[in-house]
Design an enzyme around this catalytic site. Sequence first.
Site, PDB file in Angstrom:
ATOM      1  N   HIS A  38      11.419  66.366  53.717  1.00 29.03           N
ATOM      2  CA  HIS A  38      12.204  67.492  54.308  1.00 29.03           C
ATOM      3  C   HIS A  38      13.619  66.810  54.853  1.00 29.03           C
ATOM      4  CE1 HIS A  38       8.031  69.186  55.066  1.00 29.03           C
ATOM      5  NE2 HIS A  38       8.623  70.118  54.337  1.00 29.03           N
TER       6      HIS A  38
ATOM      7  N   ASP B 255      12.876  65.016  58.199  1.00 30.00           N
ATOM      8  CA  ASP B 255      11.984  63.886  57.965  1.00 30.00           C
ATOM      9  C   ASP B 255      13.091  62.771  57.831  1.00 30.00           C
ATOM     10  OD1 ASP B 255       9.483  65.002  57.904  1.00 30.00           O
ATOM     11  OD2 ASP B 255       9.707  65.561  55.548  1.00 30.00           O
TER      12      ASP B 255
END
Length: 341
Positions: free
Chosen positions: A46, A49
């Site tokens: 993501h 992340d």
Amino acid sequence: MYRFSFGPWNIHEGADPFGPAVRQSYDFQQKLAVYRELGFEGIQFHDDDIVPDIEQKSYAEIMKEAGAVRRRLDELGLVAEIVAPRLWESERTIDGAFTSNDAKERAYAIERSKQAVDIAREMGTNNFVLWLAREGTYIREAKNPVDSVNYIVDAMNQLLEYDSNIRILIEPKPNEPMDHAYIPTIGHTLALAYRTIDPKRVGGLIETAHCILAGLDPSDEMGYALSFDKLWSVHLNDQNGLKYDQDKSFGSDNLRRAFNQVRVLEENGYGKNGEFVGLDVKVMRTQPRDISYKHLENSKKMFLHLVDKVRTYDKEAERQFIAARDYEGLDLHVLEHLMGR
Ligand code: GLO
Ligand code: MG
């Protein structure tokens, strides 16, 4: 040779809607070490992340941090398989992202996604995933279904125009967190692809559990996408019937269903154009911290065992059963093969 991937969120602390975390976190660098140890090469990311607290940072800071993560991956011989904007946690997307009833929120979702496209470029991948988490409703009357689909098409067009290299992989899911999602299956996904300005650059990522939640067979959903050359990634896992999204280890609920997924992938050359065998699996909440990544190891192991089962399956016997229309015989043939009899 298959290449495997998973997302950092697949190593987690065990919180669920009814209880808090039960394991201390592994930090990002420790997680990268697990990828290497278990023989995984691809990372599903993501945007946040890669850049934690992304909403609090400037564009320049975000790109700088992404660059540093990219260099670390290069050093470790790891690659980013996909980047996905995490559009479902922001205060600004409570009513949905692309389909929010508020024009300002829809604009935010598109800006955040464009920024995630820039991050993907920095990470060296052109695979841009959209899991349309909140693009749906809790009650039918809350949104207009026609407008909502048009908003999603419009957002995709803006992203395709923004970067001429990215390709969009929609990850369909029928429900959760919403009661009903607007793009629940791969059929919906591919229909949407043909409404965009560049259908060649829109395809799908199919997750086992999401197909089961839609009451569909994952291997048939995969076959459907493969027939269009549009299966660009998978999230293999398992799911015990129609309940919350479980993300169990691959093959752990229904071995035969897992065999059929591996079979359709193997027989159609999945992976030959660089596609990864992606996992999206959760470890049980009960698992001790130091062995809280066995679900990844086991899922990969099961995939490889099943590749072996596909390669040693007696297809001539299958052909004969089909010619005789003896599907009872074929049924037992498959079961005995899986049982090693
Ligand atoms: C949730 C989804 C989610 C996505 C991930 C990547 O049900 O499976 O985990 O795969 O956010 O977009
Ligand atoms: Mg998934």
